[in-house]
Design a protein around this motif. Structure first.
Motif, mmCIF file in Angstrom:
data_model
loop_
_atom_site.group_PDB
_atom_site.id
_atom_site.type_symbol
_atom_site.label_atom_id
_atom_site.label_comp_id
_atom_site.label_asym_id
_atom_site.label_seq_id
_atom_site.Cartn_x
_atom_site.Cartn_y
_atom_site.Cartn_z
ATOM 1 N N UNK A 90 -105.789 -75.021 56.695
ATOM 2 C CA UNK A 90 -106.291 -73.700 56.387
ATOM 3 C C UNK A 90 -105.280 -73.012 55.490
ATOM 4 N N UNK A 91 -105.732 -72.266 54.515
ATOM 5 C CA UNK A 91 -104.772 -71.614 53.609
ATOM 6 C C UNK A 91 -104.342 -70.251 54.120
ATOM 7 N N UNK A 92 -104.034 -70.159 55.392
ATOM 8 C CA UNK A 92 -103.442 -68.923 55.901
ATOM 9 C C UNK A 92 -101.934 -68.999 55.694
ATOM 10 N N UNK A 93 -101.250 -67.859 55.866
ATOM 11 C CA UNK A 93 -99.803 -67.836 55.650
ATOM 12 C C UNK A 93 -99.168 -68.901 56.533
ATOM 13 N N UNK A 94 -98.502 -69.889 55.930
ATOM 14 C CA UNK A 94 -97.973 -70.990 56.730
ATOM 15 C C UNK A 94 -96.591 -70.671 57.262
ATOM 16 N N UNK A 129 -110.323 -63.452 68.786
ATOM 17 C CA UNK A 129 -111.071 -62.497 67.969
ATOM 18 C C UNK A 129 -111.400 -63.115 66.615
ATOM 19 N N UNK A 130 -112.477 -62.645 66.040
ATOM 20 C CA UNK A 130 -112.859 -63.066 64.700
ATOM 21 C C UNK A 130 -111.772 -62.658 63.709
ATOM 22 N N UNK A 131 -111.451 -63.577 62.800
ATOM 23 C CA UNK A 131 -110.351 -63.324 61.883
ATOM 24 C C UNK A 131 -110.870 -62.721 60.573
ATOM 25 N N UNK A 132 -110.128 -61.776 60.015
ATOM 26 C CA UNK A 132 -110.577 -61.191 58.747
ATOM 27 C C UNK A 132 -110.480 -62.211 57.610
ATOM 28 N N UNK A 133 -111.353 -62.091 56.643
ATOM 29 C CA UNK A 133 -111.345 -62.994 55.496
ATOM 30 C C UNK A 133 -110.139 -62.699 54.607
ATOM 31 N N UNK A 134 -109.667 -63.719 53.880
ATOM 32 C CA UNK A 134 -108.535 -63.557 52.967
ATOM 33 C C UNK A 134 -109.040 -63.502 51.528
ATOM 34 N N UNK A 135 -108.297 -62.823 50.675
ATOM 35 C CA UNK A 135 -108.659 -62.769 49.262
ATOM 36 C C UNK A 135 -108.288 -64.096 48.603
ATOM 37 N N UNK A 136 -108.974 -64.454 47.509
ATOM 38 C CA UNK A 136 -108.641 -65.684 46.782
ATOM 39 C C UNK A 136 -107.171 -65.700 46.336
ATOM 40 N N UNK A 137 -106.624 -64.552 45.949
ATOM 41 C CA UNK A 137 -105.230 -64.507 45.498
ATOM 42 C C UNK A 137 -104.292 -64.869 46.651
ATOM 43 N N UNK A 138 -104.559 -64.280 47.812
ATOM 44 C CA UNK A 138 -103.716 -64.548 48.965
ATOM 45 C C UNK A 138 -103.815 -66.026 49.354
ATOM 46 N N UNK A 145 -104.313 -68.529 47.370
ATOM 47 C CA UNK A 145 -103.520 -69.340 46.439
ATOM 48 C C UNK A 145 -102.032 -69.235 46.737
ATOM 49 N N UNK A 146 -101.581 -68.024 47.064
ATOM 50 C CA UNK A 146 -100.169 -67.854 47.427
ATOM 51 C C UNK A 146 -99.832 -68.681 48.664
ATOM 52 N N UNK A 147 -100.710 -68.631 49.636
ATOM 53 C CA UNK A 147 -100.468 -69.383 50.866
ATOM 54 C C UNK A 147 -100.466 -70.882 50.597
ATOM 55 N N UNK A 148 -101.362 -71.312 49.723
ATOM 56 C CA UNK A 148 -101.437 -72.736 49.409
ATOM 57 C C UNK A 148 -100.124 -73.219 48.798
ATOM 58 N N UNK A 149 -99.567 -72.419 47.900
ATOM 59 C CA UNK A 149 -98.301 -72.792 47.260
ATOM 60 C C UNK A 149 -97.185 -72.871 48.303
ATOM 61 N N UNK A 150 -97.154 -71.904 49.202
ATOM 62 C CA UNK A 150 -96.123 -71.895 50.243
ATOM 63 C C UNK A 150 -96.287 -73.107 51.156
ATOM 64 N N UNK A 151 -97.515 -73.461 51.414
ATOM 65 C CA UNK A 151 -97.806 -74.606 52.267
ATOM 66 C C UNK A 151 -97.249 -75.884 51.649
ATOM 67 N N UNK A 152 -97.555 -76.041 50.379
ATOM 68 C CA UNK A 152 -97.132 -77.245 49.676
ATOM 69 C C UNK A 152 -95.614 -77.371 49.710
ATOM 70 N N UNK A 153 -94.940 -76.241 49.561
ATOM 71 C CA UNK A 153 -93.478 -76.237 49.559
ATOM 72 C C UNK A 153 -92.945 -76.693 50.923
ATOM 73 N N UNK A 154 -93.525 -76.164 51.975
ATOM 74 C CA UNK A 154 -93.032 -76.520 53.313
ATOM 75 C C UNK A 154 -93.348 -77.968 53.654
ATOM 76 N N UNK A 155 -94.522 -78.413 53.259
ATOM 77 C CA UNK A 155 -94.938 -79.782 53.542
ATOM 78 C C UNK A 155 -93.990 -80.774 52.875
ATOM 79 N N UNK A 156 -93.515 -80.393 51.697
ATOM 80 C CA UNK A 156 -92.653 -81.315 50.940
ATOM 81 C C UNK A 156 -91.282 -81.469 51.591
ATOM 82 N N UNK A 157 -90.996 -80.683 52.631
ATOM 83 C CA UNK A 157 -89.758 -80.893 53.387
ATOM 84 C C UNK A 157 -89.829 -82.189 54.194
ATOM 85 N N UNK A 158 -91.024 -82.695 54.409
ATOM 86 C CA UNK A 158 -91.181 -83.938 55.169
ATOM 87 C C UNK A 158 -91.897 -85.010 54.348
#
Lengths: 400, 400
Positions: free
Chosen positions: A41-45, A87-96, A98-111
């Motif tokens: 999920x592209x939430x803040x990782x 509880x139902x979670x609020x929807x995220x904006x497309x910009x947010x 994309x930011x989360x996706x980039x952060x995810x990729x960075x953290x994943x690359x630690x392993x």
């Protein structure tokens, strides 16, 4: 040619269940590079050691030439995975997203390795973005309301009198279809995702593909002994934590978790893991030393042996600075009540009163573990009470 | 300027419930032409008098300048409305859907005006065809699983241990959103559609529009007295039935339904309706005459007064041909047993034997309602038995 059983045995150290183990053996033995679904999920990782268990299993497979397909659920994130949420979670904006996706990729690359031979990034908007309503509803025809409501998380919500919006009920279906669309051979997930990934198998079978193997990983308790590491409980070690923080958090671990953490979060030989567990069970300095070895092994895994050595040295330095020494000067105090300042004068006859007042003001003075700042406060320390004044000055009180 | 209350009163004759009656009054009084949603599934249509109740209400509104928006649910038909179905329905091909839509339009035009001032054809593929998955799921966020499962039809399925596929659960949501997309002011439906159309109100309110008024119409029993007219029970009068069939089916109506049918399916004054009900309760020729008036009124409505007159005449012709007259010649027969031919010779002494044999061969002879063809068959008619020989020849037997 891979020895399939050897791979499975290696993964077993951190495996809870395998759905389709025979298929896994066949596919590994085929020598074909497998496509490993790593869907997020592209939430803040904020990936923690618990998540990394899965990543290390995938890394082991990458090292054998298999390919991790890192699937960003950019479209499904716009819906919101209800997993574990009351509880139902609020929807995220497309910009947010994309930011989360980039952060995810960075953290994943630690392993994970991210070279294109063994790593591929996909987004589920690739298929859902082009899909029309009728086609989606056609997919919906493959699952029933009862099948979805069997999910324990949904049942728990209903039991608690909370609502499930229809888009949330649809989420597992989309996550399931992802497995078909990206041709997943295998996925490694936490047990809370087992239901959704089994829907993946269901879709693959319904649509004429081979069903993916689903491995669920061992879930370890949080630092506080709670059921699992979680951001909201702040009882976790983040992958992005500094070596210092990782080391320090592991030193705070309850003794009874040392063995589990060593088995799941390090690659120490299992004999060593058992020995650490035995030492931790003794408590005291033995447990402390076991934790030092655990902490060093975890820091080594993420930051290398040099970082672990530095943290060990730093710990010893701080420990000898701060810890109450085993022996300390004893000072005899008369039976009359006295103020904090008078007590300090008795203990440190060579220091000036203004110097002692300063120590009090700085919060550097404690009596029996209780910090004192008021020079005129009445104190009546019992015999044996330990008084600390300044970083490294300790006295034990004897009453006359 | 329309007298809103007068319109409502007129509709009330065939209205079961009105959701939003105050809104209806306001909108009718505004003088603005209302948009009346007439949504249909594009399955093979066979509209019957029951469906036509709604059509006539819409026709009355058309005559006041309001506009019927005939909404072909071409996309939703590809899902299949689960209303009233215990089993999931197979999907239809686009070609079949178009054929059904054309047939629907043809049948609808038997009641509705189709001039463009008061009639508009839309398809819900207009909005769903262009909608992407994320937007659809955004709509899904407006409804909950519990809200949908409250639908009595879904509850009945669950109770019966049958499954509800997710696409079926989605159907009411799409039908509800239709009301928003087409800007419906009002819809006239059977009570089985009340749930779905109330979801329409829900969507309109959630999306910032005025909610549509929902009128549900009176549901009348089938020709056999069953709960409603239905194709599968073959207890209905189709709009496309010939005047002859409509007339004949109404003549077969149980007496106790005459008043209801006259109220719901004709525009006879309510005083006349009550009188027909009283006559029907008497039974016999009075009930038959009441049905003749009902049948003539229905045929007049669909095919004009000329067609009704023709059917009445045809009925009387057939009736006087076939029905047993109230009085008929009595013939005394001796006590000895006799053959069919001997019986006919006694009744019709002026006819030749060959003529009488011919009547028997043609099946034109019955004794006590039992057809006889064998001239040598033994008969022993009791006193009072009616013998028919040929179309219009009746005798009553007296035994000596």
């Amino acid at each position: 040619m891979t020895d399939a059983q050897a791979v499975i045995d290696r993964l077993r150290r951190t495996t809870d269940t395998v759905v389709g183990e025979a298929d896994l053996r066949t596919r590994l033995a085929s020598g074909r590079p497998l496509r490993i679904k790593y869907g997020v999920d592209c939430t803040a990782p904020e990936l923690h050691l618990g998540h990394a268990v899965n990543l290390w299993m995938m890394r082991a497979l990458q090292d054998l030439g298999h390919r991790v397909v890192f699937l960003l659920g950019d479209l499904t994130t716009r819906i919101g995975d209800p997993t574990g949420r009351s509880e139902t979670r609020p929807a995220l904006s497309p910009e947010q997203i994309e930011l989360n996706a980039a952060a995810f990729l960075e953290q994943v690359s630690l392993v994970l390795r991210t070279d294109p031979d063994v790593f591929e990034v996909r987004r589920n908007s690739e298929w859902y973005g082009a899909m029309d309503v009728a086609t989606l509803l056609g997919l919906f025809a493959h699952v029933t309301q009862a099948q979805l409501m069997a999910r324990d998380m949904f049942r728990a919500r209903v039991a608690a009198g909370r609502e499930i919006a229809l888009h949330e009920l649809s989420y597992p279906v989309l996550q399931g279809y992802d497995s078909f669309a990206m041709r997943s051979d295998l996925t490694v997930v936490g047990s809370d995702q087992l239901f959704n990934e089994q829907l993946g198998r269901h879709f693959q079978q319904r649509l004429g593909a081979e069903p993916q193997v689903v491995i669920t990983s061992t879930i370890t308790p949080g630092l506080d002994g709670g059921p699992k590491q979680s951001k909201s409980l702040n009882n976790y070690i983040a992958l992005t934590d500094s070596p210092r923080d990782k080391f320090g958090k592991l030193m705070s671990l309850p003794d009874e978790l040392v063995e589990t953490y060593a088995r799941v979060y390090t690659e120490l030989p299992l004999g060593t893991v058992a020995a650490l567990g035995s030492s931790a069970a003794v408590g005291g300095p033995a447990a402390r030393d076991a934790k030092l070895k655990l902490a060093a092994a975890v820091v080594t895994r993420y930051h290398g042996a040099g970082a672990a050595k530095a943290e060990l040295e730093a710990f010893h330095r701080v420990f000898s600075d701060r810890a109450q020494p085993d022996d300390m000067p004893e000072v005899v105090i008369g039976p009359a009540p006295l103020t904090a300042l008078e007590l300090l004068e008795a203990l440190r006859p060579r220091d000036s009163r203004s110097e002692l007042r300063r120590l009090l003001r700085q919060g550097a003075v404690s009596v029996g573990g209780v910090k004192l700042t008021d020079a005129e406060a009445r104190v009546e320390p019992a015999g044996g009470t330990v008084v600390r004044s300044g970083k490294r000055t300790w006295h034990r009180v004897r009453r006359a």
